[in-house]
Design a protein around this motif. Structure first.
Motif, PDB file in Angstrom:
ATOM      1  N   UNK A   1     -49.047 -91.664  15.224  1.00  0.00           N
ATOM      2  CA  UNK A   1     -48.569 -92.214  13.963  1.00  0.00           C
ATOM      3  C   UNK A   1     -47.561 -91.248  13.347  1.00  0.00           C
ATOM      4  N   UNK A   2     -46.506 -91.827  12.765  1.00  0.00           N
ATOM      5  CA  UNK A   2     -45.511 -91.054  12.020  1.00  0.00           C
ATOM      6  C   UNK A   2     -45.495 -91.515  10.569  1.00  0.00           C
ATOM      7  N   UNK A   3     -45.065 -90.632   9.702  1.00  0.00           N
ATOM      8  CA  UNK A   3     -44.790 -90.989   8.305  1.00  0.00           C
ATOM      9  C   UNK A   3     -43.307 -91.286   8.167  1.00  0.00           C
ATOM     10  N   UNK A   4     -43.008 -92.283   7.336  1.00  0.00           N
ATOM     11  CA  UNK A   4     -41.603 -92.658   7.168  1.00  0.00           C
ATOM     12  C   UNK A   4     -41.346 -93.036   5.715  1.00  0.00           C
ATOM     13  N   UNK A   5     -40.370 -92.387   5.102  1.00  0.00           N
ATOM     14  CA  UNK A   5     -39.876 -92.746   3.780  1.00  0.00           C
ATOM     15  C   UNK A   5     -40.941 -92.976   2.740  1.00  0.00           C
ATOM     16  N   UNK A   6     -40.585 -93.791   1.772  1.00  0.00           N
ATOM     17  CA  UNK A   6     -41.496 -94.150   0.700  1.00  0.00           C
ATOM     18  C   UNK A   6     -41.459 -95.655   0.476  1.00  0.00           C
ATOM     19  N   UNK A   7     -42.626 -96.250   0.266  1.00  0.00           N
ATOM     20  CA  UNK A   7     -42.702 -97.680   0.009  1.00  0.00           C
ATOM     21  C   UNK A   7     -42.543 -97.991  -1.458  1.00  0.00           C
ATOM     22  N   UNK A   8     -42.592 -99.291  -1.765  1.00  0.00           N
ATOM     23  CA  UNK A   8     -42.475 -99.729  -3.151  1.00  0.00           C
ATOM     24  C   UNK A   8     -43.744 -99.390  -3.911  1.00  0.00           C
ATOM     25  N   UNK A   9     -43.590 -99.095  -5.190  1.00  0.00           N
ATOM     26  CA  UNK A   9     -44.736 -98.735  -6.017  1.00  0.00           C
ATOM     27  C   UNK A   9     -44.903 -99.749  -7.146  1.00  0.00           C
ATOM     28  N   UNK A  10     -46.155-100.068  -7.424  1.00  0.00           N
ATOM     29  CA  UNK A  10     -46.438-100.950  -8.566  1.00  0.00           C
ATOM     30  C   UNK A  10     -46.679-100.134  -9.820  1.00  0.00           C
ATOM     31  N   UNK A  11     -46.390 -98.870  -9.745  1.00  0.00           N
ATOM     32  CA  UNK A  11     -46.610 -97.952 -10.857  1.00  0.00           C
ATOM     33  C   UNK A  11     -47.143 -96.638 -10.349  1.00  0.00           C
ATOM     34  N   UNK A  12     -46.609 -95.539 -10.784  1.00  0.00           N
ATOM     35  CA  UNK A  12     -47.064 -94.241 -10.295  1.00  0.00           C
ATOM     36  C   UNK A  12     -46.255 -93.792  -9.080  1.00  0.00           C
ATOM     37  N   UNK A  13     -46.819 -92.839  -8.329  1.00  0.00           N
ATOM     38  CA  UNK A  13     -46.113 -92.247  -7.200  1.00  0.00           C
ATOM     39  C   UNK A  13     -45.911 -93.255  -6.081  1.00  0.00           C
ATOM     40  N   UNK A  14     -44.722 -93.234  -5.456  1.00  0.00           N
ATOM     41  CA  UNK A  14     -44.444 -94.140  -4.348  1.00  0.00           C
ATOM     42  C   UNK A  14     -45.251 -93.731  -3.118  1.00  0.00           C
ATOM     43  N   UNK A  15     -45.843 -94.705  -2.403  1.00  0.00           N
ATOM     44  CA  UNK A  15     -46.668 -94.367  -1.240  1.00  0.00           C
ATOM     45  C   UNK A  15     -45.815 -93.975  -0.031  1.00  0.00           C
ATOM     46  N   UNK A  16     -46.334 -93.064   0.787  1.00  0.00           N
ATOM     47  CA  UNK A  16     -45.713 -92.729   2.059  1.00  0.00           C
ATOM     48  C   UNK A  16     -46.148 -93.776   3.076  1.00  0.00           C
ATOM     49  N   UNK A  17     -45.198 -94.304   3.819  1.00  0.00           N
ATOM     50  CA  UNK A  17     -45.493 -95.378   4.765  1.00  0.00           C
ATOM     51  C   UNK A  17     -45.754 -94.804   6.170  1.00  0.00           C
ATOM     52  N   UNK A  18     -46.629 -95.500   6.901  1.00  0.00           N
ATOM     53  CA  UNK A  18     -47.036 -95.061   8.232  1.00  0.00           C
ATOM     54  C   UNK A  18     -46.601 -96.092   9.262  1.00  0.00           C
ATOM     55  N   UNK A  19     -46.158 -95.593  10.416  1.00  0.00           N
ATOM     56  CA  UNK A  19     -45.832 -96.521  11.489  1.00  0.00           C
ATOM     57  C   UNK A  19     -46.279 -95.955  12.827  1.00  0.00           C
ATOM     58  N   UNK A  20     -46.483 -96.850  13.769  1.00  0.00           N
ATOM     59  CA  UNK A  20     -46.978 -96.498  15.094  1.00  0.00           C
ATOM     60  C   UNK A  20     -45.867 -95.876  15.922  1.00  0.00           C
ATOM     61  N   UNK A  21     -46.176 -94.782  16.582  1.00  0.00           N
ATOM     62  CA  UNK A  21     -45.223 -94.148  17.488  1.00  0.00           C
ATOM     63  C   UNK A  21     -45.372 -94.781  18.866  1.00  0.00           C
ATOM     64  N   UNK A  22     -44.648 -95.879  19.080  1.00  0.00           N
ATOM     65  CA  UNK A  22     -44.773 -96.604  20.344  1.00  0.00           C
ATOM     66  C   UNK A  22     -44.270 -95.799  21.535  1.00  0.00           C
ATOM     67  N   UNK A  23     -43.564 -94.698  21.277  1.00  0.00           N
ATOM     68  CA  UNK A  23     -43.051 -93.873  22.368  1.00  0.00           C
ATOM     69  C   UNK A  23     -43.882 -92.613  22.580  1.00  0.00           C
ATOM     70  N   UNK A  24     -45.140 -92.680  22.135  1.00  0.00           N
ATOM     71  CA  UNK A  24     -46.052 -91.578  22.441  1.00  0.00           C
ATOM     72  C   UNK A  24     -46.390 -91.550  23.929  1.00  0.00           C
ATOM     73  N   UNK A  25     -46.204 -92.652  24.602  1.00  0.00           N
ATOM     74  CA  UNK A  25     -46.460 -92.742  26.031  1.00  0.00           C
ATOM     75  C   UNK A  25     -45.855 -94.008  26.581  1.00  0.00           C
ATOM     76  N   UNK A  26     -45.977 -94.186  27.876  1.00  0.00           N
ATOM     77  CA  UNK A  26     -45.395 -95.340  28.552  1.00  0.00           C
ATOM     78  C   UNK A  26     -46.363 -95.835  29.620  1.00  0.00           C
TER      79      UNK A  26
END
Length: 419
Positions: free
Chosen positions: A59-84
Protein backbone atom coordinates in the motif's frame (compact mmCIF):
# COMPACT_ATOMS: atom_id res chain seq x y z
CA UNK A 1 -5.39 -22.42 26.77
CA UNK A 2 -2.98 -19.54 26.20
CA UNK A 3 -1.70 -21.14 22.96
CA UNK A 4 -5.24 -21.39 21.62
CA UNK A 5 -5.86 -17.72 22.42
CA UNK A 6 -2.59 -16.67 20.74
CA UNK A 7 -3.50 -18.66 17.66
CA UNK A 8 -6.92 -17.06 17.54
CA UNK A 9 -5.43 -13.58 17.85
CA UNK A 10 -3.02 -14.24 15.00
CA UNK A 11 -5.83 -15.57 12.82
CA UNK A 12 -8.04 -12.56 13.58
CA UNK A 13 -5.17 -10.24 12.72
CA UNK A 14 -4.58 -12.01 9.43
CA UNK A 15 -8.28 -11.84 8.56
CA UNK A 16 -8.48 -8.15 9.47
CA UNK A 17 -5.45 -7.34 7.36
CA UNK A 18 -6.88 -9.24 4.40
CA UNK A 19 -10.15 -7.32 4.77
CA UNK A 20 -8.31 -3.99 4.83
CA UNK A 21 -6.12 -4.87 1.85
CA UNK A 22 -9.08 -6.14 -0.18
CA UNK A 23 -10.99 -2.91 0.48
CA UNK A 24 -8.01 -0.83 -0.66
CA UNK A 25 -7.66 -2.97 -3.80
CA UNK A 26 -11.35 -2.69 -4.66
CA UNK A 27 -12.03 0.92 -3.61
CA UNK A 28 -8.73 2.80 -3.51
CA UNK A 29 -7.81 5.57 -3.24
CA UNK A 30 -9.52 5.38 0.14
CA UNK A 31 -8.84 6.95 3.55
CA UNK A 32 -8.23 5.18 6.85
CA UNK A 33 -11.43 6.70 8.20
CA UNK A 34 -13.47 5.30 5.29
CA UNK A 35 -11.88 1.88 5.78
CA UNK A 36 -12.91 1.97 9.44
CA UNK A 37 -16.44 2.99 8.46
CA UNK A 38 -16.77 0.31 5.76
CA UNK A 39 -15.29 -2.57 7.77
CA UNK A 40 -16.46 -1.76 11.29
CA UNK A 41 -12.86 -2.05 12.55
CA UNK A 42 -11.78 0.63 15.00
CA UNK A 43 -9.38 3.31 13.75
CA UNK A 44 -6.45 2.07 15.80
CA UNK A 45 -6.73 -1.42 14.27
CA UNK A 46 -7.01 0.04 10.78
CA UNK A 47 -3.97 2.26 11.34
CA UNK A 48 -1.93 -0.74 12.53
CA UNK A 49 -2.96 -2.87 9.55
CA UNK A 50 -2.26 -0.05 7.10
CA UNK A 51 1.15 0.65 8.62
CA UNK A 52 2.14 -2.99 8.15
CA UNK A 53 0.83 -3.03 4.59
CA UNK A 54 2.81 0.12 3.80
CA UNK A 55 5.95 -1.39 5.35
CA UNK A 56 5.52 -4.46 3.17
CA UNK A 57 5.08 -2.32 0.02
CA UNK A 58 1.50 -3.43 -0.66
CA UNK A 59 0.00 0.00 0.00
CA UNK A 60 1.11 3.55 -0.79
CA UNK A 61 -0.11 6.89 0.51
CA UNK A 62 -1.10 9.45 -2.08
CA UNK A 63 -2.03 13.13 -1.76
CA UNK A 64 -4.95 14.32 0.27
CA UNK A 65 -8.64 13.57 -0.14
CA UNK A 66 -11.62 15.85 0.27
CA UNK A 67 -12.55 16.87 3.79
CA UNK A 68 -15.98 17.47 5.26
CA UNK A 69 -14.33 19.62 7.89
CA UNK A 70 -11.01 19.49 9.68
CA UNK A 71 -7.76 17.97 8.40
CA UNK A 72 -7.80 16.47 4.91
CA UNK A 73 -7.39 12.66 4.94
CA UNK A 74 -4.38 10.93 3.40
CA UNK A 75 -5.54 8.54 0.70
CA UNK A 76 -4.33 4.95 0.31
CA UNK A 77 -3.95 2.91 -2.84
CA UNK A 78 -2.83 -0.59 -3.72
CA UNK A 79 0.68 -1.02 -5.09
CA UNK A 80 -0.19 -3.36 -7.94
CA UNK A 81 3.49 -3.46 -8.93
CA UNK A 82 4.66 -4.98 -5.67
CA UNK A 83 4.96 -8.20 -7.65
CA UNK A 84 4.00 -9.93 -10.87
CA UNK A 85 2.56 -13.25 -11.99
CA UNK A 86 2.94 -15.39 -15.10
CA UNK A 87 -0.12 -16.88 -16.78
CA UNK A 88 -0.02 -19.40 -19.61
CA UNK A 89 -2.76 -20.53 -21.97
CA UNK A 90 -1.61 -23.93 -23.21
CA UNK A 91 -3.69 -24.30 -26.34
CA UNK A 92 -3.89 -27.31 -28.60
CA UNK A 93 -2.06 -25.47 -31.37
CA UNK A 94 -0.57 -22.42 -29.64
CA UNK A 95 1.04 -21.10 -26.46
CA UNK A 96 0.02 -17.72 -25.09
CA UNK A 97 1.83 -16.30 -22.08
CA UNK A 98 1.31 -13.09 -20.12
CA UNK A 99 3.08 -11.30 -17.30
CA UNK A 100 0.56 -9.38 -15.19
CA UNK A 101 0.80 -7.04 -12.24
CA UNK A 102 -1.10 -7.82 -9.04
CA UNK A 103 -4.22 -6.16 -10.44
CA UNK A 104 -4.30 -8.43 -13.49
CA UNK A 105 -3.07 -5.82 -15.98
CA UNK A 106 -0.96 -7.37 -18.75
CA UNK A 107 2.52 -5.85 -18.91
CA UNK A 108 4.14 -8.42 -21.24
CA UNK A 109 2.67 -10.94 -23.68
CA UNK A 110 4.11 -13.67 -25.89
CA UNK A 111 2.22 -15.86 -28.36
CA UNK A 112 3.72 -18.64 -30.48
CA UNK A 113 2.31 -21.53 -32.54
CA UNK A 114 2.60 -24.94 -30.94
CA UNK A 115 4.13 -27.41 -33.37
CA UNK A 116 3.72 -30.93 -32.06
CA UNK A 117 1.89 -32.14 -28.97
CA UNK A 118 4.37 -34.54 -27.36
CA UNK A 119 4.61 -33.86 -23.65
CA UNK A 120 8.36 -33.23 -23.41
CA UNK A 121 8.41 -30.97 -26.42
CA UNK A 122 5.49 -28.89 -25.19
CA UNK A 123 6.89 -28.59 -21.66
CA UNK A 124 10.23 -27.40 -23.01
CA UNK A 125 8.41 -24.74 -25.04
CA UNK A 126 6.42 -23.78 -21.92
CA UNK A 127 9.57 -23.40 -19.86
CA UNK A 128 11.21 -21.28 -22.54
CA UNK A 129 8.22 -18.94 -22.63
CA UNK A 130 8.15 -18.70 -18.84
CA UNK A 131 11.85 -17.80 -18.70
CA UNK A 132 11.31 -15.01 -21.19
CA UNK A 133 8.36 -13.57 -19.28
CA UNK A 134 10.12 -13.80 -15.92
CA UNK A 135 13.16 -12.15 -17.45
CA UNK A 136 11.02 -9.23 -18.59
CA UNK A 137 9.47 -8.58 -15.16
CA UNK A 138 10.14 -5.03 -13.91
CA UNK A 139 11.94 -4.49 -10.59
CA UNK A 140 9.57 -5.07 -7.66
CA UNK A 141 9.68 -5.94 -3.95
CA UNK A 142 8.41 -9.50 -4.46
CA UNK A 143 9.36 -10.30 -8.04
CA UNK A 144 7.37 -13.03 -9.81
CA UNK A 145 5.09 -14.51 -7.16
CA UNK A 146 3.75 -17.51 -9.06
CA UNK A 147 2.84 -19.18 -12.33
CA UNK A 148 -0.58 -20.35 -13.49
CA UNK A 149 -1.10 -22.65 -16.46
CA UNK A 150 -4.48 -23.23 -18.13
CA UNK A 151 -4.67 -26.66 -19.79
CA UNK A 152 -7.30 -27.97 -22.25
CA UNK A 153 -8.18 -31.08 -20.30
CA UNK A 154 -9.27 -32.64 -17.04
CA UNK A 155 -7.17 -31.43 -14.09
CA UNK A 156 -7.67 -32.66 -10.52
CA UNK A 157 -7.45 -30.55 -7.37
CA UNK A 158 -3.74 -31.34 -6.95
CA UNK A 159 -2.94 -30.02 -10.42
CA UNK A 160 -2.41 -33.38 -12.12
CA UNK A 161 -3.50 -33.43 -15.76
CA UNK A 162 -5.66 -36.55 -15.85
CA UNK A 163 -6.67 -36.44 -19.49
CA UNK A 164 -6.22 -33.89 -22.27
CA UNK A 165 -7.76 -35.64 -25.30
CA UNK A 166 -6.89 -32.98 -27.88
CA UNK A 167 -3.24 -33.08 -26.75
CA UNK A 168 -3.18 -36.84 -26.35
CA UNK A 169 -1.96 -36.54 -22.74
CA UNK A 170 -2.80 -38.73 -19.75
CA UNK A 171 -1.65 -38.53 -16.11
CA UNK A 172 0.85 -35.70 -16.60
CA UNK A 173 2.53 -34.27 -13.45
CA UNK A 174 3.45 -30.81 -14.74
CA UNK A 175 3.19 -28.84 -11.49
CA UNK A 176 6.15 -30.38 -9.56
CA UNK A 177 8.48 -30.07 -12.53
CA UNK A 178 7.73 -26.38 -13.02
CA UNK A 179 8.04 -25.66 -9.30
CA UNK A 180 11.47 -27.32 -9.23
CA UNK A 181 12.55 -25.37 -12.30
CA UNK A 182 11.36 -21.91 -11.28
CA UNK A 183 11.18 -22.04 -7.48
CA UNK A 184 7.77 -20.33 -7.23
CA UNK A 185 4.26 -21.69 -6.57
CA UNK A 186 2.65 -23.16 -9.69
CA UNK A 187 -1.03 -23.86 -10.28
CA UNK A 188 -2.30 -26.05 -13.12
CA UNK A 189 -5.92 -25.32 -13.97
CA UNK A 190 -8.43 -26.40 -16.55
CA UNK A 191 -8.32 -23.66 -19.19
CA UNK A 192 -12.06 -22.97 -19.04
CA UNK A 193 -11.86 -22.47 -15.27
CA UNK A 194 -8.94 -20.11 -15.80
CA UNK A 195 -10.90 -18.19 -18.43
CA UNK A 196 -13.93 -17.98 -16.15
CA UNK A 197 -11.71 -16.61 -13.39
CA UNK A 198 -10.28 -13.97 -15.71
CA UNK A 199 -13.64 -12.80 -17.02
CA UNK A 200 -15.22 -12.84 -13.54
CA UNK A 201 -12.45 -10.69 -12.05
CA UNK A 202 -11.61 -8.36 -14.91
CA UNK A 203 -13.94 -8.90 -17.87
CA UNK A 204 -17.50 -9.56 -19.01
CA UNK A 205 -18.50 -11.32 -15.78
CA UNK A 206 -17.57 -8.63 -13.26
CA UNK A 207 -21.20 -7.74 -12.52
CA UNK A 208 -22.71 -11.26 -12.51
CA UNK A 209 -22.68 -13.48 -9.41
CA UNK A 210 -23.91 -16.53 -11.36
CA UNK A 211 -22.35 -17.13 -14.74
CA UNK A 212 -21.04 -19.82 -17.04
CA UNK A 213 -17.98 -19.22 -19.19
CA UNK A 214 -17.89 -21.38 -22.32
CA UNK A 215 -14.42 -21.76 -23.78
CA UNK A 216 -14.66 -22.64 -27.47
CA UNK A 217 -11.39 -23.54 -29.13
CA UNK A 218 -10.37 -26.85 -30.68
CA UNK A 219 -12.50 -28.34 -27.88
CA UNK A 220 -15.16 -26.91 -25.57
CA UNK A 221 -15.11 -26.55 -21.79
CA UNK A 222 -17.01 -24.58 -19.18
CA UNK A 223 -16.04 -22.59 -16.12
CA UNK A 224 -18.96 -22.31 -13.71
CA UNK A 225 -19.28 -19.39 -11.27
CA UNK A 226 -21.95 -19.75 -8.57
CA UNK A 227 -22.54 -16.90 -6.14
CA UNK A 228 -19.22 -15.38 -7.17
CA UNK A 229 -17.21 -18.58 -6.54
CA UNK A 230 -15.75 -21.02 -9.04
CA UNK A 231 -17.55 -24.36 -8.87
CA UNK A 232 -15.21 -27.24 -9.69
CA UNK A 233 -17.10 -30.25 -8.33
CA UNK A 234 -16.12 -32.97 -5.86
CA UNK A 235 -12.82 -33.87 -7.50
CA UNK A 236 -12.18 -30.62 -9.36
CA UNK A 237 -13.23 -31.73 -12.85
CA UNK A 238 -16.65 -30.10 -13.28
CA UNK A 239 -17.33 -28.33 -16.56
CA UNK A 240 -16.44 -30.97 -19.15
CA UNK A 241 -19.44 -29.90 -21.21
CA UNK A 242 -17.70 -30.36 -24.54
CA UNK A 243 -18.25 -34.10 -24.11
CA UNK A 244 -21.96 -34.00 -23.41
CA UNK A 245 -23.92 -35.71 -26.19
CA UNK A 246 -26.00 -33.51 -28.49
CA UNK A 247 -26.43 -36.14 -31.22
CA UNK A 248 -27.22 -39.65 -30.00
CA UNK A 249 -26.09 -41.27 -33.26
CA UNK A 250 -23.29 -38.80 -33.91
CA UNK A 251 -19.64 -39.26 -34.75
CA UNK A 252 -17.09 -40.87 -32.45
CA UNK A 253 -15.12 -38.40 -30.32
CA UNK A 254 -11.51 -38.74 -29.16
CA UNK A 255 -12.84 -39.09 -25.63
CA UNK A 256 -14.57 -42.35 -26.61
CA UNK A 257 -18.13 -40.98 -26.57
CA UNK A 258 -20.37 -40.37 -29.59
CA UNK A 259 -22.01 -37.13 -30.70
CA UNK A 260 -20.09 -34.82 -28.35
CA UNK A 261 -20.92 -31.10 -28.44
CA UNK A 262 -17.39 -30.10 -29.42
CA UNK A 263 -17.63 -32.18 -32.61
CA UNK A 264 -20.30 -29.77 -33.91
CA UNK A 265 -19.68 -26.41 -32.23
CA UNK A 266 -15.91 -25.92 -31.85
CA UNK A 267 -13.13 -24.22 -33.76
CA UNK A 268 -12.31 -27.58 -35.34
CA UNK A 269 -15.95 -27.95 -36.41
CA UNK A 270 -15.82 -24.51 -38.04
CA UNK A 271 -12.65 -25.42 -39.92
CA UNK A 272 -14.38 -28.55 -41.17
CA UNK A 273 -17.53 -26.68 -42.24
CA UNK A 274 -15.61 -24.06 -44.18
CA UNK A 275 -13.53 -26.81 -45.80
CA UNK A 276 -16.61 -28.55 -47.18
CA UNK A 277 -17.20 -27.86 -50.84
CA UNK A 278 -13.75 -26.31 -51.25
CA UNK A 279 -10.38 -27.96 -51.71
CA UNK A 280 -11.03 -30.97 -49.51
CA UNK A 281 -11.20 -30.97 -45.73
CA UNK A 282 -10.29 -28.27 -43.24
CA UNK A 283 -6.70 -29.46 -43.37
CA UNK A 284 -6.49 -29.71 -47.16
CA UNK A 285 -4.49 -26.55 -47.59
CA UNK A 286 -1.71 -27.59 -45.20
CA UNK A 287 1.78 -27.42 -46.66
CA UNK A 288 3.97 -30.48 -46.89
CA UNK A 289 6.92 -28.55 -45.49
CA UNK A 290 7.82 -29.43 -41.92
CA UNK A 291 8.45 -25.88 -40.59
CA UNK A 292 9.69 -25.20 -37.04
CA UNK A 293 10.85 -28.72 -36.45
CA UNK A 294 7.52 -30.38 -37.02
CA UNK A 295 9.31 -33.49 -38.18
CA UNK A 296 7.08 -33.78 -41.23
CA UNK A 297 4.19 -35.33 -39.28
CA UNK A 298 0.91 -34.29 -41.00
CA UNK A 299 -1.06 -33.92 -37.76
CA UNK A 300 1.60 -31.63 -36.31
CA UNK A 301 1.70 -29.46 -39.43
CA UNK A 302 -2.10 -29.20 -39.36
CA UNK A 303 -2.06 -28.12 -35.71
CA UNK A 304 0.55 -25.45 -36.44
CA UNK A 305 -1.47 -23.96 -39.30
CA UNK A 306 -5.00 -24.09 -37.85
CA UNK A 307 -4.45 -20.66 -36.27
CA UNK A 308 -3.58 -19.10 -39.63
CA UNK A 309 -6.60 -20.76 -41.21
CA UNK A 310 -8.87 -19.30 -38.54
CA UNK A 311 -7.51 -15.83 -39.35
CA UNK A 312 -8.33 -16.44 -43.02
CA UNK A 313 -11.90 -17.45 -42.12
CA UNK A 314 -12.29 -14.31 -39.99
CA UNK A 315 -11.14 -12.13 -42.89
CA UNK A 316 -13.59 -13.86 -45.23
CA UNK A 317 -16.45 -13.37 -42.76
CA UNK A 318 -15.64 -9.66 -42.62
CA UNK A 319 -15.97 -9.45 -46.41
CA UNK A 320 -19.34 -11.24 -46.33
CA UNK A 321 -18.25 -14.53 -47.91
CA UNK A 322 -21.56 -16.47 -48.13
CA UNK A 323 -19.93 -19.88 -47.65
CA UNK A 324 -18.21 -18.75 -44.43
CA UNK A 325 -21.35 -17.00 -43.17
CA UNK A 326 -23.38 -20.17 -43.72
CA UNK A 327 -20.78 -22.18 -41.80
CA UNK A 328 -20.86 -19.70 -38.91
CA UNK A 329 -24.66 -19.84 -38.86
CA UNK A 330 -24.53 -23.64 -38.55
CA UNK A 331 -21.85 -23.53 -35.84
CA UNK A 332 -23.82 -20.86 -33.95
CA UNK A 333 -26.93 -23.04 -33.98
CA UNK A 334 -24.92 -25.97 -32.62
CA UNK A 335 -23.51 -23.75 -29.86
CA UNK A 336 -27.05 -22.74 -28.98
CA UNK A 337 -28.21 -26.36 -28.75
CA UNK A 338 -25.51 -27.13 -26.20
CA UNK A 339 -26.28 -23.95 -24.26
CA UNK A 340 -29.88 -25.09 -23.79
CA UNK A 341 -28.76 -27.91 -21.47
CA UNK A 342 -26.31 -25.65 -19.64
CA UNK A 343 -28.92 -22.95 -19.02
CA UNK A 344 -31.47 -25.52 -17.87
CA UNK A 345 -28.87 -27.00 -15.49
CA UNK A 346 -27.41 -23.84 -13.94
CA UNK A 347 -29.91 -21.03 -14.58
CA UNK A 348 -27.10 -18.47 -14.91
CA UNK A 349 -27.48 -14.73 -15.09
CA UNK A 350 -24.88 -14.53 -17.86
CA UNK A 351 -23.27 -16.88 -20.35
CA UNK A 352 -19.88 -15.73 -21.62
CA UNK A 353 -18.39 -17.24 -24.75
CA UNK A 354 -14.62 -17.09 -24.84
CA UNK A 355 -11.45 -18.49 -26.40
CA UNK A 356 -10.67 -18.15 -30.07
CA UNK A 357 -14.19 -18.57 -31.46
CA UNK A 358 -15.31 -15.51 -29.48
CA UNK A 359 -13.79 -13.38 -32.24
CA UNK A 360 -16.70 -14.49 -34.44
CA UNK A 361 -19.26 -13.13 -31.98
CA UNK A 362 -20.97 -10.74 -34.39
CA UNK A 363 -21.90 -13.68 -36.68
CA UNK A 364 -22.56 -16.27 -33.95
CA UNK A 365 -24.82 -14.18 -31.71
CA UNK A 366 -27.93 -14.28 -33.91
CA UNK A 367 -28.05 -18.06 -34.58
CA UNK A 368 -27.30 -18.75 -30.90
CA UNK A 369 -30.08 -16.44 -29.76
CA UNK A 370 -32.50 -17.90 -32.30
CA UNK A 371 -32.01 -21.41 -30.91
CA UNK A 372 -32.41 -20.19 -27.32
CA UNK A 373 -35.62 -18.32 -28.18
CA UNK A 374 -37.06 -21.39 -29.88
CA UNK A 375 -36.00 -24.09 -27.43
CA UNK A 376 -35.57 -22.75 -23.89
CA UNK A 377 -38.26 -23.93 -21.51
CA UNK A 378 -40.85 -21.24 -20.84
CA UNK A 379 -40.40 -21.53 -17.07
CA UNK A 380 -36.82 -20.28 -17.46
CA UNK A 381 -38.24 -16.79 -17.59
CA UNK A 382 -35.82 -14.17 -18.89
CA UNK A 383 -33.14 -15.61 -21.18
CA UNK A 384 -29.64 -15.26 -19.72
CA UNK A 385 -27.52 -12.55 -21.29
CA UNK A 386 -25.17 -13.97 -23.92
CA UNK A 387 -21.85 -12.15 -23.92
CA UNK A 388 -18.55 -12.61 -25.65
CA UNK A 389 -15.27 -12.33 -23.79
CA UNK A 390 -14.02 -8.82 -23.00
CA UNK A 391 -10.49 -10.05 -22.38
CA UNK A 392 -10.42 -11.71 -25.79
CA UNK A 393 -7.71 -14.26 -26.27
CA UNK A 394 -6.14 -13.32 -22.90
CA UNK A 395 -8.98 -14.66 -20.70
CA UNK A 396 -7.32 -17.97 -19.85
CA UNK A 397 -3.78 -16.67 -19.36
CA UNK A 398 -4.89 -13.68 -17.25
CA UNK A 399 -7.23 -15.89 -15.21
CA UNK A 400 -4.47 -18.44 -14.61
CA UNK A 401 -2.13 -15.70 -13.36
CA UNK A 402 -4.93 -14.37 -11.14
CA UNK A 403 -5.17 -17.68 -9.28
CA UNK A 404 -1.54 -17.28 -8.21
CA UNK A 405 -2.02 -13.60 -7.33
CA UNK A 406 -4.91 -14.57 -5.06
CA UNK A 407 -2.80 -17.31 -3.47
CA UNK A 408 0.06 -14.87 -2.89
CA UNK A 409 -2.13 -12.23 -1.25
CA UNK A 410 -3.86 -14.84 0.91
CA UNK A 411 -0.48 -15.80 2.38
CA UNK A 412 -0.20 -12.49 4.24
CA UNK A 413 0.92 -13.64 7.68
CA UNK A 414 -0.19 -12.38 11.04
CA UNK A 415 2.93 -10.21 11.33
CA UNK A 416 2.45 -8.50 8.00
CA UNK A 417 4.92 -10.64 6.07
CA UNK A 418 4.26 -12.83 3.08
CA UNK A 419 5.25 -16.34 4.00
Amino acid sequence: MRQIQTGNQAMVKTINKSIVLDLIIQNGPISRADISKETGLNRATVSTMVAELIEDSFVFEIGEGKSSGGRKPVMLYFNERAGFAVGIDLGVNYLLGVLTDLNGAVVQEISVPLVGREEERVVEALEGMMRKLIGRAPESPYGVVGIGVGVPGIVDREGKILFAPNLGWRDVELKPRLERTFGVPVQIINEANAGANGECLYGAGKLAADQVYISIGIGIGAGIIIDGQLYSGKTGIAGEVGHMTIQATGDRCRCGNYGCWELYASEKALLGEVGEGESGSAESGVSDSAGDGAGGVPGERAAAEEGDRLEEILARAQTGDPHVLAALDKIGASIGIGLISIIHSFNPETVIIGNRLARFGEWLREPIQKVLDERLATHQGETPEIQFSLLGRDSCAVGAAAFRITGFLERLGGEGKVG
